[in-house]
Design a protein around this motif. Structure first.
Motif, mmCIF file in Angstrom:
data_model
loop_
_atom_site.group_PDB
_atom_site.id
_atom_site.type_symbol
_atom_site.label_atom_id
_atom_site.label_comp_id
_atom_site.label_asym_id
_atom_site.label_seq_id
_atom_site.Cartn_x
_atom_site.Cartn_y
_atom_site.Cartn_z
ATOM 1 N N LEU A 120 0.830 -1.210 0.000
ATOM 2 C CA LEU A 120 0.000 0.000 0.000
ATOM 3 C C LEU A 120 0.860 1.254 0.000
ATOM 4 O O LEU A 120 0.657 2.168 -0.815
ATOM 5 C CB LEU A 120 -0.916 -0.012 1.225
ATOM 6 N N LEU A 121 1.835 1.308 0.899
ATOM 7 C CA LEU A 121 2.678 2.506 1.000
ATOM 8 C C LEU A 121 3.579 2.666 -0.217
ATOM 9 O O LEU A 121 4.010 3.774 -0.533
ATOM 10 C CB LEU A 121 3.507 2.440 2.278
ATOM 11 N N GLY A 122 3.857 1.555 -0.910
ATOM 12 C CA GLY A 122 4.664 1.626 -2.133
ATOM 13 C C GLY A 122 3.850 1.810 -3.395
ATOM 14 O O GLY A 122 4.403 1.846 -4.500
ATOM 15 N N GLN A 150 9.652 8.349 6.633
ATOM 16 C CA GLN A 150 8.247 8.610 6.974
ATOM 17 C C GLN A 150 7.759 9.885 6.283
ATOM 18 O O GLN A 150 6.653 9.940 5.752
ATOM 19 C CB GLN A 150 8.088 8.724 8.482
ATOM 20 N N PHE A 151 8.604 10.909 6.285
ATOM 21 C CA PHE A 151 8.253 12.159 5.593
ATOM 22 C C PHE A 151 8.019 11.885 4.111
ATOM 23 O O PHE A 151 7.057 12.387 3.507
ATOM 24 C CB PHE A 151 9.376 13.188 5.764
ATOM 25 N N THR A 179 11.148 1.970 10.765
ATOM 26 C CA THR A 179 11.119 1.635 9.343
ATOM 27 C C THR A 179 12.157 2.443 8.558
ATOM 28 O O THR A 179 12.393 2.159 7.390
ATOM 29 C CB THR A 179 9.726 1.891 8.745
ATOM 30 N N GLU A 180 12.751 3.467 9.177
ATOM 31 C CA GLU A 180 13.827 4.212 8.525
ATOM 32 C C GLU A 180 14.995 3.265 8.253
ATOM 33 O O GLU A 180 15.472 2.554 9.138
ATOM 34 C CB GLU A 180 14.286 5.364 9.415
ATOM 35 N N CYS A 181 15.461 3.248 6.998
ATOM 36 C CA CYS A 181 16.485 2.274 6.607
ATOM 37 C C CYS A 181 17.810 2.907 6.208
ATOM 38 O O CYS A 181 18.794 2.192 6.005
ATOM 39 C CB CYS A 181 15.957 1.397 5.462
ATOM 40 N N LEU A 182 17.863 4.217 6.075
ATOM 41 C CA LEU A 182 19.122 4.875 5.717
ATOM 42 C C LEU A 182 19.753 5.516 6.949
ATOM 43 O O LEU A 182 19.078 6.217 7.703
ATOM 44 C CB LEU A 182 18.876 5.957 4.663
ATOM 45 N N PRO A 183 21.048 5.305 7.153
ATOM 46 C CA PRO A 183 21.735 5.970 8.272
ATOM 47 C C PRO A 183 21.651 7.490 8.137
ATOM 48 O O PRO A 183 21.585 8.033 7.023
ATOM 49 C CB PRO A 183 23.185 5.488 8.132
ATOM 50 N N GLY A 184 21.676 8.150 9.278
ATOM 51 C CA GLY A 184 21.534 9.602 9.282
ATOM 52 C C GLY A 184 22.611 10.320 8.504
ATOM 53 O O GLY A 184 22.342 11.343 7.857
ATOM 54 N N ASP A 185 23.855 9.798 8.515
ATOM 55 C CA ASP A 185 24.928 10.495 7.806
ATOM 56 C C ASP A 185 24.718 10.464 6.300
ATOM 57 O O ASP A 185 25.037 11.423 5.586
ATOM 58 C CB ASP A 185 26.288 9.904 8.182
ATOM 59 N N ILE A 186 24.164 9.353 5.784
ATOM 60 C CA ILE A 186 23.883 9.272 4.342
ATOM 61 C C ILE A 186 22.769 10.254 3.972
ATOM 62 O O ILE A 186 22.854 10.951 2.953
ATOM 63 C CB ILE A 186 23.490 7.840 3.946
ATOM 64 N N ARG A 221 -7.174 7.236 2.407
ATOM 65 C CA ARG A 221 -7.562 6.996 3.804
ATOM 66 C C ARG A 221 -6.782 5.816 4.393
ATOM 67 O O ARG A 221 -6.336 5.863 5.540
ATOM 68 C CB ARG A 221 -9.068 6.724 3.897
ATOM 69 N N ALA A 222 -6.623 4.759 3.597
ATOM 70 C CA ALA A 222 -5.869 3.593 4.066
ATOM 71 C C ALA A 222 -4.410 3.961 4.317
ATOM 72 O O ALA A 222 -3.808 3.520 5.305
ATOM 73 C CB ALA A 222 -5.973 2.457 3.051
ATOM 74 N N VAL A 223 -3.835 4.768 3.443
ATOM 75 C CA VAL A 223 -2.444 5.216 3.618
ATOM 76 C C VAL A 223 -2.305 6.014 4.915
ATOM 77 O O VAL A 223 -1.346 5.838 5.675
ATOM 78 C CB VAL A 223 -1.986 6.051 2.415
ATOM 79 N N ARG A 224 -3.285 6.892 5.183
ATOM 80 C CA ARG A 224 -3.249 7.693 6.408
ATOM 81 C C ARG A 224 -3.242 6.809 7.646
ATOM 82 O O ARG A 224 -2.475 7.012 8.589
ATOM 83 C CB ARG A 224 -4.452 8.629 6.428
ATOM 84 N N LEU A 225 -4.103 5.785 7.654
ATOM 85 C CA LEU A 225 -4.154 4.856 8.785
ATOM 86 C C LEU A 225 -2.833 4.107 8.939
ATOM 87 O O LEU A 225 -2.340 3.919 10.053
ATOM 88 C CB LEU A 225 -5.302 3.860 8.587
ATOM 89 N N ALA A 226 -2.274 3.668 7.811
ATOM 90 C CA ALA A 226 -1.013 2.921 7.846
ATOM 91 C C ALA A 226 0.123 3.786 8.380
ATOM 92 O O ALA A 226 0.930 3.346 9.207
ATOM 93 C CB ALA A 226 -0.676 2.394 6.458
ATOM 94 N N LEU A 227 0.206 5.028 7.936
ATOM 95 C CA LEU A 227 1.269 5.919 8.376
ATOM 96 C C LEU A 227 1.155 6.242 9.860
ATOM 97 O O LEU A 227 2.161 6.368 10.562
ATOM 98 C CB LEU A 227 1.261 7.205 7.552
ATOM 99 N N ASP A 228 -0.073 6.384 10.343
ATOM 100 C CA ASP A 228 -0.273 6.695 11.765
ATOM 101 C C ASP A 228 0.212 5.560 12.666
ATOM 102 O O ASP A 228 0.612 5.804 13.807
ATOM 103 C CB ASP A 228 -1.757 6.970 12.039
ATOM 104 N N ASP A 229 0.156 4.318 12.158
ATOM 105 C CA ASP A 229 0.554 3.162 12.966
ATOM 106 C C ASP A 229 1.940 2.630 12.620
ATOM 107 O O ASP A 229 2.402 1.657 13.228
ATOM 108 C CB ASP A 229 -0.462 2.024 12.790
ATOM 109 N N LEU A 230 2.594 3.246 11.657
ATOM 110 C CA LEU A 230 3.888 2.734 11.206
ATOM 111 C C LEU A 230 4.970 3.049 12.227
ATOM 112 O O LEU A 230 5.141 4.210 12.615
ATOM 113 C CB LEU A 230 4.250 3.362 9.859
#
Length: 238
Positions: free
Chosen positions: A32-34, A190-191, A173-180, A160-169
């Motif tokens: 859904l999110l993809g 998430q943004f 789920t962040e997969c990239l290190p902050g320095d990259i 609406r489904a995306v909104r619900l999914a994002l609220d509970d995600l």
């Protein structure tokens, strides 16, 4: 809930709606999110009935002369409302939505947003959204996502489904290190998901797209590098 959770785990998605999502390839929350919008649109200006343009999405201001009448003989429990303005007539239809009779009340003022068609010199609007003028004006300030759909599934349902999914995600789920992210001036994951599906403006949409495109190439190159290393590690018997 996580990205592997079935889409039916989201509130409001029952077996029938789940089948509609599956028809477009959405089985999990991750799917859904993809499932990114294929386009975006700006909400048009509010028109009077005589100004509506057939075969396009329109926003029309109405004052309901009465509540919609539920037609039980159609087999689809169709709610029907006829509205006239300056000699122009608009017939509004909501299929399988008997609840709309309690939403649209006699004497109430509403903005209806939906596609208009013309048949036998009469205008029709089928399955429009019902909004207050204030709600519609707020929506005009944002970009509205347009998704590839199947019959019975709307862009609003996906949103609406995306909104619900994002609220509970979960945040992990962040997969990239902050320095990259910092080095490449990228937003958080998430943004990116929120602003690709529900962008407040074009700048946010572009920033989200940049992050998601970076992810796609980054992980493609990473997989290629891993495959190269695995191949090199295999003993050559020749």
């Amino acid at each position: 809930m996580n990205l592997d959770s079935p889409v039916k785990s989201l509130k409001g998605i029952g077996p029938k709606t789940e089948q509609l999502f599956q028809a477009v390839g959405i089985y999990t929350v991750g799917d859904l999110l993809g499932y990114f919008p294929r386009d975006y649109e700006h909400c048009p200006e509010i028109r009077g009935i005589g100004e509506l343009v057939p075969e396009r999405k329109n926003a029309v201001y109405i004052r309901a002369p009465k509540s919609p009448v539920l037609n039980l003989h159609s087999g689809r429990k169709t709610a029907v409302l006829d509205v006239e303005e300056g000699g122009c007539r608009l017939r509004i239809l909501w299929f399988r939505s008997p609840y709309i009779c309690s939403v649209v009340k006699a004497g109430g003022s509403y903005v209806l947003y939906g596609r208009v068609s013309e048949k036998n010199h009469m205008l029709y609007m089928e399955q429009p959204e019902v909004l207050s003028e204030e709600q519609y004006r707020e929506r005009q300030k944002t970009l509205q996502p347009v998704y590839s759909l199947t019959k019975g599934l709307s862009s609003r349902q996906i949103q609406r489904a995306v909104r619900l999914a994002l609220d509970d995600l979960p945040e992990e789920t962040e997969c990239l290190p902050g320095d990259i992210r910092e080095r490449n001036h990228l937003s958080g994951y998430q943004f990116a998901l929120e602003h690709i599906h529900m962008p407040a403006d074009e700048a946010g949409c572009i920033r989200a797209r940049d992050r998601l495109v970076f992810d796609e190439f980054f992980f493609f190159l990473l997989c290629m590098q891993l495959m190269k290393e695995e191949t090199a590690a295999v003993q050559n018997d020749f």
